[in-house]
Design an enzyme around this catalytic site. Structure first.
Site, PDB file in Angstrom:
ATOM      1  N   ARG A 175       0.854  -1.189   0.000  1.00 16.51           N
ATOM      2  CA  ARG A 175       0.000   0.000   0.000  1.00 16.51           C
ATOM      3  C   ARG A 175       0.890   1.238   0.000  1.00 16.51           C
ATOM      4  NH1 ARG A 175      -0.237   2.369   4.874  1.00 16.51           N
ATOM      5  NH2 ARG A 175      -2.018   3.646   4.338  1.00 16.51           N
ATOM      6  N   ARG A 179      -3.427  10.568   1.944  1.00 16.49           N
ATOM      7  CA  ARG A 179      -4.474  11.063   2.849  1.00 16.49           C
ATOM      8  C   ARG A 179      -5.302  12.114   2.135  1.00 16.49           C
ATOM      9  NH1 ARG A 179      -0.718  12.526   7.924  1.00 16.49           N
ATOM     10  NH2 ARG A 179      -0.124  10.405   8.516  1.00 16.49           N
ATOM     11  N   ARG A 258      19.055  -4.035   4.362  1.00 11.55           N
ATOM     12  CA  ARG A 258      19.490  -2.752   3.817  1.00 11.55           C
ATOM     13  C   ARG A 258      20.262  -2.019   4.907  1.00 11.55           C
ATOM     14  NH1 ARG A 258      16.342   1.443   2.644  1.00 11.55           N
ATOM     15  NH2 ARG A 258      14.451   0.643   3.594  1.00 11.55           N
ATOM     16  N   ARG A 290      17.516  11.569   1.603  1.00 16.96           N
ATOM     17  CA  ARG A 290      16.981  12.669   2.408  1.00 16.96           C
ATOM     18  C   ARG A 290      18.085  13.389   3.164  1.00 16.96           C
ATOM     19  NH1 ARG A 290      13.555   9.215   6.982  1.00 16.96           N
ATOM     20  NH2 ARG A 290      15.110   7.582   7.268  1.00 16.96           N
ATOM     21  N   GLU A 313      21.524  11.237   3.793  1.00 19.18           N
ATOM     22  CA  GLU A 313      21.331   9.800   3.972  1.00 19.18           C
ATOM     23  C   GLU A 313      21.297   9.084   2.622  1.00 19.18           C
ATOM     24  OE1 GLU A 313      18.247   8.648   6.767  1.00 19.18           O
ATOM     25  OE2 GLU A 313      17.769   6.888   5.566  1.00 19.18           O
ATOM     26  N   TYR A 361      11.813  -5.644  11.613  1.00 30.98           N
ATOM     27  CA  TYR A 361      11.964  -4.221  11.868  1.00 30.98           C
ATOM     28  C   TYR A 361      11.128  -3.858  13.087  1.00 30.98           C
ATOM     29  CZ  TYR A 361      12.212   0.688  11.948  1.00 30.98           C
ATOM     30  OH  TYR A 361      12.444   1.957  12.406  1.00 30.98           O
ATOM     31  N   ASP A 363      10.235  -0.640  15.711  1.00 33.62           N
ATOM     32  CA  ASP A 363      10.412   0.707  16.227  1.00 33.62           C
ATOM     33  C   ASP A 363      10.815   0.611  17.695  1.00 33.62           C
ATOM     34  OD1 ASP A 363      10.050   2.634  14.236  1.00 33.62           O
ATOM     35  OD2 ASP A 363       7.872   2.363  14.261  1.00 33.62           O
TER      36      ASP A 363
HETATM   37  P1  FAD Z   1      19.812  -2.351  18.286  1.00 42.17           P
HETATM   38  O1  FAD Z   1      19.514  -0.963  18.664  1.00 42.17           O
HETATM   39  O2  FAD Z   1      20.315  -2.620  16.905  1.00 42.17           O
HETATM   40  O3  FAD Z   1      20.880  -2.921  19.322  1.00 42.17           O
HETATM   41  C1  FAD Z   1      21.599  -4.124  19.130  1.00 42.17           C
HETATM   42  C2  FAD Z   1      22.957  -3.982  19.800  1.00 42.17           C
HETATM   43  O4  FAD Z   1      23.625  -5.252  19.779  1.00 42.17           O
HETATM   44  C3  FAD Z   1      23.884  -2.996  19.102  1.00 42.17           C
HETATM   45  O5  FAD Z   1      24.324  -2.032  20.029  1.00 42.17           O
HETATM   46  C4  FAD Z   1      25.024  -3.883  18.594  1.00 42.17           C
HETATM   47  O6  FAD Z   1      26.284  -3.225  18.601  1.00 42.17           O
HETATM   48  C5  FAD Z   1      24.995  -5.030  19.593  1.00 42.17           C
HETATM   49  N1  FAD Z   1      25.611  -6.256  19.079  1.00 42.17           N
HETATM   50  C6  FAD Z   1      25.369  -6.881  17.910  1.00 42.17           C
HETATM   51  N2  FAD Z   1      26.159  -7.968  17.781  1.00 42.17           N
HETATM   52  C7  FAD Z   1      26.928  -8.034  18.908  1.00 42.17           C
HETATM   53  C8  FAD Z   1      27.952  -8.922  19.368  1.00 42.17           C
HETATM   54  N3  FAD Z   1      28.373  -9.966  18.621  1.00 42.17           N
HETATM   55  N4  FAD Z   1      28.526  -8.695  20.571  1.00 42.17           N
HETATM   56  C9  FAD Z   1      28.137  -7.626  21.326  1.00 42.17           C
HETATM   57  N5  FAD Z   1      27.189  -6.758  20.936  1.00 42.17           N
HETATM   58  C10 FAD Z   1      26.585  -6.957  19.744  1.00 42.17           C
HETATM   59  N6  FAD Z   1      12.597   3.515  15.941  1.00 42.17           N
HETATM   60  C11 FAD Z   1      11.668   4.439  16.269  1.00 42.17           C
HETATM   61  O7  FAD Z   1      10.855   4.196  17.151  1.00 42.17           O
HETATM   62  N7  FAD Z   1      11.662   5.665  15.640  1.00 42.17           N
HETATM   63  C12 FAD Z   1      12.548   5.986  14.657  1.00 42.17           C
HETATM   64  O8  FAD Z   1      12.507   7.078  14.101  1.00 42.17           O
HETATM   65  C13 FAD Z   1      13.526   5.011  14.293  1.00 42.17           C
HETATM   66  N8  FAD Z   1      14.422   5.283  13.316  1.00 42.17           N
HETATM   67  C14 FAD Z   1      15.340   4.317  12.986  1.00 42.17           C
HETATM   68  C15 FAD Z   1      16.278   4.593  12.001  1.00 42.17           C
HETATM   69  C16 FAD Z   1      17.218   3.635  11.641  1.00 42.17           C
HETATM   70  C17 FAD Z   1      18.234   3.941  10.584  1.00 42.17           C
HETATM   71  C18 FAD Z   1      17.213   2.363  12.279  1.00 42.17           C
HETATM   72  C19 FAD Z   1      18.201   1.293  11.894  1.00 42.17           C
HETATM   73  C20 FAD Z   1      16.291   2.097  13.261  1.00 42.17           C
HETATM   74  C21 FAD Z   1      15.354   3.063  13.635  1.00 42.17           C
HETATM   75  N9  FAD Z   1      14.434   2.823  14.644  1.00 42.17           N
HETATM   76  C22 FAD Z   1      13.506   3.769  14.974  1.00 42.17           C
HETATM   77  C23 FAD Z   1      14.428   1.521  15.327  1.00 42.17           C
HETATM   78  C24 FAD Z   1      15.223   1.515  16.606  1.00 42.17           C
HETATM   79  O9  FAD Z   1      16.566   1.795  16.355  1.00 42.17           O
HETATM   80  C25 FAD Z   1      14.995   0.105  17.178  1.00 42.17           C
HETATM   81  O10 FAD Z   1      13.829   0.046  17.908  1.00 42.17           O
HETATM   82  C26 FAD Z   1      16.038  -0.324  18.055  1.00 42.17           C
HETATM   83  O11 FAD Z   1      17.250  -0.332  17.360  1.00 42.17           O
HETATM   84  C27 FAD Z   1      15.746  -1.736  18.510  1.00 42.17           C
HETATM   85  O12 FAD Z   1      16.608  -2.021  19.470  1.00 42.17           O
HETATM   86  P2  FAD Z   1      17.367  -3.389  19.543  1.00 42.17           P
HETATM   87  O13 FAD Z   1      17.856  -3.460  20.930  1.00 42.17           O
HETATM   88  O14 FAD Z   1      16.538  -4.499  19.037  1.00 42.17           O
HETATM   89  O15 FAD Z   1      18.559  -3.301  18.468  1.00 42.17           O
HETATM   90 NA    NA Z   2      13.864   7.296  11.700  1.00 35.37          NA
END
Ligand code: FAD
Ligand code: NA
Length: 390
Positions: A175, A179, A258, A290, A313, A361, A363
């Site tokens: 989709r 709006r 990606r 962007r 970016e 993915y 948030d």
């Molecule tokens: P992560 O934040 O990826 O944390 C995983 C951690 O594990 C990292 O610090 C990494 O270094 C560590 N790790 C990996 N492998 C190893 C290893 N072998 N040994 C030790 N450490 C390790 N969310 C929103 O709500 N709003 C937004 O606007 C938004 N924008 C985003 C933009 C981008 C570009 C991205 C990628 C994500 C965005 N998000 C956003 C999502 C948000 O970043 C995630 O909710 C969040 O990253 C999830 O947390 P996580 O703990 O699952 O993973």
């Molecule tokens: Na973002």
């Protein structure tokens, strides 16, 4: 071993688990983090020349409709009243995003009312008649019609995937948001804002407990330390938030992702580069997708008025050594993921969580909600009642 629980990765999933297990249960948690800082992709820092807070891994906007998550995050930080808006530049003209009645009327130089705009877009979306869309371009045309599709969606998406639109599968678009009102608020959630003192301060407060030890610049797969995979798995419960394919040495193949490249620039000839926080570039003549201008995320702060900092970016497929950001989720990926899930299920006392550990993915609010659920349904019963970890 000085830990009741080892957490691999200090993103919001890992931090939430560590915070609950230490603060709620009084257990000792060791967090192993490969990077030089905590917080995963939500981490932010002050850019030294301008003093402006920069989100290191791409702009992060907090939003949620989940009351429980909202109450939880407010224990560690308050939030500003920031509301996100996005604009896009197409053929030298700026339009509001997501595509809304303002965008449509500006694009067609018209004054359509909602019903008229709906009728127009419906008519334009029937260009291909009853033909089943065979690729991404035809799919897009069938959703919003050729004019809007070609202007605002087609080339932007092609840049995100670094692939000619004709070569993208129809399945990547199901989709396209349009709006038929003038509402151009980006998010529809009940709560939205940015952490008042920044992401760094919020995330650091979550682990403010002597029961939590963080080992930065420490890779879980590096055997030279006490908390490596080979030393802890089977000995103490582990919450693993790194990439699931990496955990199993890619035996079922690499999952595809990606990634983005951010080009930072400090501008000293102006205090306001673009007048808003995010400007998309919809056309192929601009190579980036962007530009983020960080001062606009915090209009309430007293930032210098003669300098500013931006990120351009760029988006592309991730190779193995790149930061994995967005799961691509092809049929092939889903087949591999099913096999990794089977392997994960038989790993003794290891919980796979977060964006990388589940190949989803998430948030920020979803990562937190998922971690709170794991805590309540698995870890608390385990530590309190001796229930098995899985
Ligand atoms: P992560 O934040 O990826 O944390 C995983 C951690 O594990 C990292 O610090 C990494 O270094 C560590 N790790 C990996 N492998 C190893 C290893 N072998 N040994 C030790 N450490 C390790 N969310 C929103 O709500 N709003 C937004 O606007 C938004 N924008 C985003 C933009 C981008 C570009 C991205 C990628 C994500 C965005 N998000 C956003 C999502 C948000 O970043 C995630 O909710 C969040 O990253 C999830 O947390 P996580 O703990 O699952 O993973
Ligand atoms: Na973002």
């Amino acid at each position: 071993m000085d830990a009741d629980l080892v957490v691999v990765g200090s993103g919001l999933f890992g931090l939430t688990i560590a915070e609950r297990v230490a603060n709620d249960l009084g257990k000792r948690v060791v967090i192993v983090e490969r990077r030089s800082h905590i917080g995963g992709n939500a981490w932010s820092e002050t850019e030294p020349i301008t003093g402006i807070e920069v989100h290191r891994y791409g702009a992060h906007l907090f939003h949620t409709s989940n009351e429980k998550v909202w109450d939880y995050v407010n224990r560690f930080t308050s939030f500003t009243g920031y509301q996100h808006h996005v604009y896009t530049t197409h053929k030298g003209v700026v339009f509001p995003m997501p595509v809304n009645l303002g965008t449509i009327n500006q694009f067609f130089s018209a004054a359509y009312r909602p019903d008229q705009a709906k009728a127009l877009i419906k008519e334009q979306s029937q260009e291909l008649g009853n033909k089943e869309p065979s690729n991404f371009v035809e799919k897009g045309i069938s959703l919003v019609g050729r004019p809007l599709y070609e202007a605002f969606f087609m080339n932007y998406t092609a840049k995100q995937w670094q692939t000619e639109p004709e070569n993208l599968p129809a399945s990547i678009v199901s989709r396209l948001p349009v709006r038929y009102t003038y509402n151009n608020r980006y998010f529809n959630d009940t709560y939205e804002g940015l952490p008042t003192d920044g992401y760094g301060a919020w995330l650091t407060r979550m682990i403010d407990n002597p029961l939590i030890t963080v080992l930065t610049e420490t890779d879980f797969f590096d055997d030279s330390h006490e908390y490596s995979k080979s030393k802890v798995v089977g000995t103490v419960p582990v919450v693993y938030t790194g990439p699931v394919d990496r955990y199993f040495d890619y035996v079922e193949g690499d999952l595809s992702w990606r990634t983005i490249d951010l080009e930072e620039e400090v501008l000293t000839d102006t205090g306001d580069f673009q007048g808003t926080s995010v400007m998309n570039y919809a056309d192929l003549d601009v190579p980036f997708t962007r530009i983020h201008e960080f001062r606009h995320f915090h209009p309430e702060r007293h930032y210098p008025t003669d300098k500013t900092v931006i990120h351009r970016e760029y988006s592309r497929f991730a190779k193995r050594d790149d930061e994995p950001y967005y799961p691509i989720n092809t049929d092939d990926d889903r087949a591999k993921l099913a096999k990794y899930r089977e392997l994960a299920a038989s790993e003794p006392e290891v919980i796979f969580g977060g964006r990388l550990g589940t190949y989803k993915y998430l948030d920020m609010h979803m990562a937190i909600a998922s971690a709170l659920m794991t805590y309540e349904t698995v870890l608390r019963p385990h530590f309190n009642d001796g229930d098995p970890v899985k």
